[in-house]
Enzyme design. Structure first.
Site, PDB file in Angstrom:
ATOM      1  N   ARG A 157      25.232  19.646 -15.196  1.00 27.24           N
ATOM      2  CA  ARG A 157      24.538  20.775 -16.027  1.00 27.24           C
ATOM      3  C   ARG A 157      24.628  20.533 -17.314  1.00 27.24           C
ATOM      4  NH1 ARG A 157      23.651  20.266 -11.543  1.00 27.24           N
ATOM      5  NH2 ARG A 157      24.531  21.675  -9.286  1.00 27.24           N
ATOM      6  N   GLU A 178      26.227  29.380 -16.501  1.00 23.86           N
ATOM      7  CA  GLU A 178      25.237  28.688 -16.474  1.00 23.86           C
ATOM      8  C   GLU A 178      24.249  29.019 -17.015  1.00 23.86           C
ATOM      9  OE1 GLU A 178      25.533  26.483 -12.931  1.00 23.86           O
ATOM     10  OE2 GLU A 178      22.672  26.169 -12.507  1.00 23.86           O
ATOM     11  N   SER A 193      22.601  30.203  -9.490  1.00 24.59           N
ATOM     12  CA  SER A 193      23.846  30.644  -9.888  1.00 24.59           C
ATOM     13  C   SER A 193      24.561  30.678 -11.039  1.00 24.59           C
ATOM     14  CB  SER A 193      24.892  28.868  -9.882  1.00 24.59           C
ATOM     15  OG  SER A 193      24.472  28.865  -8.346  1.00 24.59           O
TER      16      SER A 193
HETATM   17  C1  LIG Z   1      16.317  30.876  -6.630  1.00 24.73           C
HETATM   18  C2  LIG Z   1      17.531  30.068  -8.020  1.00 24.73           C
HETATM   19  C3  LIG Z   1      18.431  28.761  -7.219  1.00 24.73           C
HETATM   20  C4  LIG Z   1      18.400  27.714  -8.401  1.00 24.73           C
HETATM   21  N1  LIG Z   1      18.765  27.089  -7.642  1.00 24.73           N
HETATM   22  C5  LIG Z   1      20.042  25.649  -8.616  1.00 24.73           C
HETATM   23  C6  LIG Z   1      20.678  24.608  -7.706  1.00 24.73           C
HETATM   24  O1  LIG Z   1      20.518  24.603  -6.717  1.00 24.73           O
HETATM   25  N2  LIG Z   1      21.073  23.634  -8.539  1.00 24.73           N
HETATM   26  C7  LIG Z   1      20.339  23.842  -9.987  1.00 24.73           C
HETATM   27  O2  LIG Z   1      21.085  22.801 -10.560  1.00 24.73           O
HETATM   28  N3  LIG Z   1      20.247  24.566 -10.682  1.00 24.73           N
HETATM   29  C8  LIG Z   1      19.317  26.525 -10.397  1.00 24.73           C
HETATM   30  N4  LIG Z   1      18.674  27.623 -10.136  1.00 24.73           N
HETATM   31  C9  LIG Z   1      18.642  27.212 -11.762  1.00 24.73           C
HETATM   32  C10 LIG Z   1      17.418  26.956 -12.668  1.00 24.73           C
HETATM   33  O3  LIG Z   1      16.451  26.243 -11.562  1.00 24.73           O
HETATM   34  C11 LIG Z   1      17.571  25.032 -12.991  1.00 24.73           C
HETATM   35  O4  LIG Z   1      18.476  25.234 -14.146  1.00 24.73           O
HETATM   36  C12 LIG Z   1      16.674  24.325 -13.804  1.00 24.73           C
HETATM   37  O5  LIG Z   1      16.602  23.209 -13.655  1.00 24.73           O
HETATM   38  C13 LIG Z   1      15.613  25.530 -14.580  1.00 24.73           C
HETATM   39  O6  LIG Z   1      14.792  24.871 -14.618  1.00 24.73           O
HETATM   40  P1  LIG Z   1      13.587  25.956 -15.604  1.00 24.73           P
HETATM   41  O7  LIG Z   1      12.252  24.752 -15.705  1.00 24.73           O
HETATM   42  O8  LIG Z   1      13.571  26.704 -14.864  1.00 24.73           O
HETATM   43  O9  LIG Z   1      14.121  25.704 -17.253  1.00 24.73           O
HETATM   44  P2  LIG Z   1      13.706  26.588 -18.220  1.00 24.73           P
HETATM   45  O10 LIG Z   1      15.181  28.152 -17.404  1.00 24.73           O
HETATM   46  O11 LIG Z   1      13.014  27.767 -18.968  1.00 24.73           O
HETATM   47  O12 LIG Z   1      14.813  26.691 -18.993  1.00 24.73           O
HETATM   48  C14 LIG Z   1      16.468  26.150 -19.311  1.00 24.73           C
HETATM   49  C15 LIG Z   1      16.623  25.051 -20.102  1.00 24.73           C
HETATM   50  O13 LIG Z   1      16.168  23.901 -19.992  1.00 24.73           O
HETATM   51  C16 LIG Z   1      15.398  23.913 -21.316  1.00 24.73           C
HETATM   52  N5  LIG Z   1      14.180  23.084 -21.486  1.00 24.73           N
HETATM   53  C17 LIG Z   1      13.232  24.023 -20.332  1.00 24.73           C
HETATM   54  N6  LIG Z   1      12.335  22.789 -20.523  1.00 24.73           N
HETATM   55  C18 LIG Z   1      12.394  21.515 -21.250  1.00 24.73           C
HETATM   56  C19 LIG Z   1      11.735  21.375 -21.740  1.00 24.73           C
HETATM   57  N7  LIG Z   1      10.451  20.788 -21.278  1.00 24.73           N
HETATM   58  N8  LIG Z   1      12.231  20.147 -23.034  1.00 24.73           N
HETATM   59  C20 LIG Z   1      14.007  20.455 -23.397  1.00 24.73           C
HETATM   60  N9  LIG Z   1      14.053  21.418 -23.064  1.00 24.73           N
HETATM   61  C21 LIG Z   1      13.698  22.105 -21.724  1.00 24.73           C
HETATM   62  C22 LIG Z   1      15.467  25.394 -22.282  1.00 24.73           C
HETATM   63  O14 LIG Z   1      14.666  25.256 -23.635  1.00 24.73           O
HETATM   64  C23 LIG Z   1      15.917  25.751 -21.836  1.00 24.73           C
HETATM   65  O15 LIG Z   1      17.406  26.098 -22.362  1.00 24.73           O
HETATM   66  C24 LIG Z   1      18.217  28.030  -9.205  1.00 24.73           C
HETATM   67  C25 LIG Z   1      17.156  29.031 -10.064  1.00 24.73           C
HETATM   68  C26 LIG Z   1      17.059  30.091  -8.458  1.00 24.73           C
HETATM   69  C27 LIG Z   1      15.764  30.790  -9.646  1.00 24.73           C
END
Ligand SMILES: Cc1cc2nc3c(=O)[nH]c(=O)nc-3n(C[C@H](O)[C@H](O)[C@H](O)COP(=O)(O)OP(=O)(O)OC[C@H]3O[C@@H](n4cnc5c(N)ncnc54)[C@H](O)[C@@H]3O)c2cc1C
Length: 295
Positions: free
Chosen positions: A168, A288, A218
């Site tokens: 992560r 996380e 999570s």
């Molecule tokens: C129902 C559910 C299930 C999930 N299952 C999983 C799973 O199985 N495994 C898992 O790992 N995660 C899971 N997640 C968590 C989440 O989806 C992941 O961490 C995902 O990678 C976050 O992506 P995001 O675009 O939503 O990032 P955001 O929540 O928008 O941002 C997360 C971080 O990434 C940074 N960021 C976003 N985009 C960029 C970019 N373009 N450049 C640089 N930094 C950036 C942001 O600044 C922030 O620090 C789950 C979430 C939910 C709600």
């Protein structure tokens, strides 16, 4: 006065609860929706000129935003950066494309490797930043190169090895890189098998996770040698609630928003859970979910 339109579409005082899967969070002073890399650069430059902090938002699926919001500039790479291209086995996705969309496209192209991410509701940029993973797969397994804007706003291409991926975590977090595009190395596969694996993962998620509730997935990282959800369950905290923030009955690793939970409510619940689990098992649960905003 700052001309935010130089950085694309913009909204002032936009409630961030509208942009996070937790449905929690106060307003961003400015929210930008750049359409080009040049507009991302302009957004950062304008934020710096105005002495405002800035942050990149993907799909908001791993974020807990403070109730007071973010006193700066939120730059969302979303629909305007959602192109996915596949040519001669080169699979390239822009940072705002969603992981499930990329997995679907890989299936369409008969490429295997993306199946694990087909149900992770984040963007490619967020997924690479977080090295998102599931079902024994992680972004680091399929990333080939990452195009980023560095702190000086230069565009550069980093090979997978330079991203220092770990659980992560990636170098993008340490160096505040803005991920704009990612190249993946996927292998030719059998579409029926790819599709069957994606369906199997979807079934498992539907069965185990509270996908009908607002959450950020999570809440805690997996502590070495344990599972956070199991520790929480064994501490007797299934369904444990503080106001509208609740440990999911379905999956104890998820804190869910049962309606009107605030960031404060969720943090209070998280602290209680951390303390109770530590008291019982001596294990520290590390968050996380990332917090955005100031205390
Ligand atoms: C129902 C559910 C299930 C999930 N299952 C999983 C799973 O199985 N495994 C898992 O790992 N995660 C899971 N997640 C968590 C989440 O989806 C992941 O961490 C995902 O990678 C976050 O992506 P995001 O675009 O939503 O990032 P955001 O929540 O928008 O941002 C997360 C971080 O990434 C940074 N960021 C976003 N985009 C960029 C970019 N373009 N450049 C640089 N930094 C950036 C942001 O600044 C922030 O620090 C789950 C979430 C939910 C709600």
């Amino acid at each position: 006065m700052c001309d935010w339109s130089l950085a694309g579409e913009f909204i002032l005082n936009e409630p961030l609860k509208k942009h996070t899967t937790f449905r929690i969070g106060g307003p961003a002073k400015v929210m930008l929706f750049p359409r080009t890399i040049e507009e991302i650069r302009q957004g950062v430059l304008l934020a710096r000129e105005s002495q405002l902090p800035y942050v990149i938002l993907g799909n908001g699926s791993n974020l807990l935003v403070r109730d007071s919001g973010f006193p700066g500039v939120v730059i969302q790479l979303g629909r305007n950066f959602s192109k996915i291209e596949c040519k001669d086995n080169l699979f390239i996705a822009q940072a705002g494309a969603l992981m499930p969309a990329a997995a679907k496209r890989a299936l369409k192209e008969g490429l295997t490797g993306f199946e694990f991410a087909s149900g992770i509701p984040g963007s490619i940029g967020g997924g690479v930043n977080m090295n998102a993973g599931a079902y024994q797969g992680e972004m680091k397994d399929i990333v080939s190169f990452v195009r980023v804007l560095d702190r000086d706003l230069n565009l550069s291409e980093l090979k997978k090895e330079a991203m220092k991926f770990s659980y992560r975590h990636s170098k993008a977090q340490e160096e505040s890189m803005i991920i704009v595009e990612v190249g993946f190395s996927l292998m030719p596969g059998n579409p029926e098998e790819i599709s069957a694996l994606m369906e199997e993962y979807t079934k498992r998620r539907n069965f185990k996770q509270p996908l009908d509730k607002a959450s950020a997935g999570s809440t805690f990282k997996r502590p070495e040698g344990y599972f956070a959800g199991k520790l929480i369950e064994d501490t007797g905290l299934r369904g444990f609630r503080y106001k509208d923030a609740m440990i999911s009955e379905k999956h104890c690793g998820f804190v869910i928003n049962e309606g009107e939970a605030t960031c404060e409510d969720v943090l209070t619940l998280i602290h209680m859970v951390q303390k109770l689990v530590y008291d019982k098992f001596g294990v520290c649960l590390e968050r996380e979910v990332k917090i955005l905003g100031e205390e």
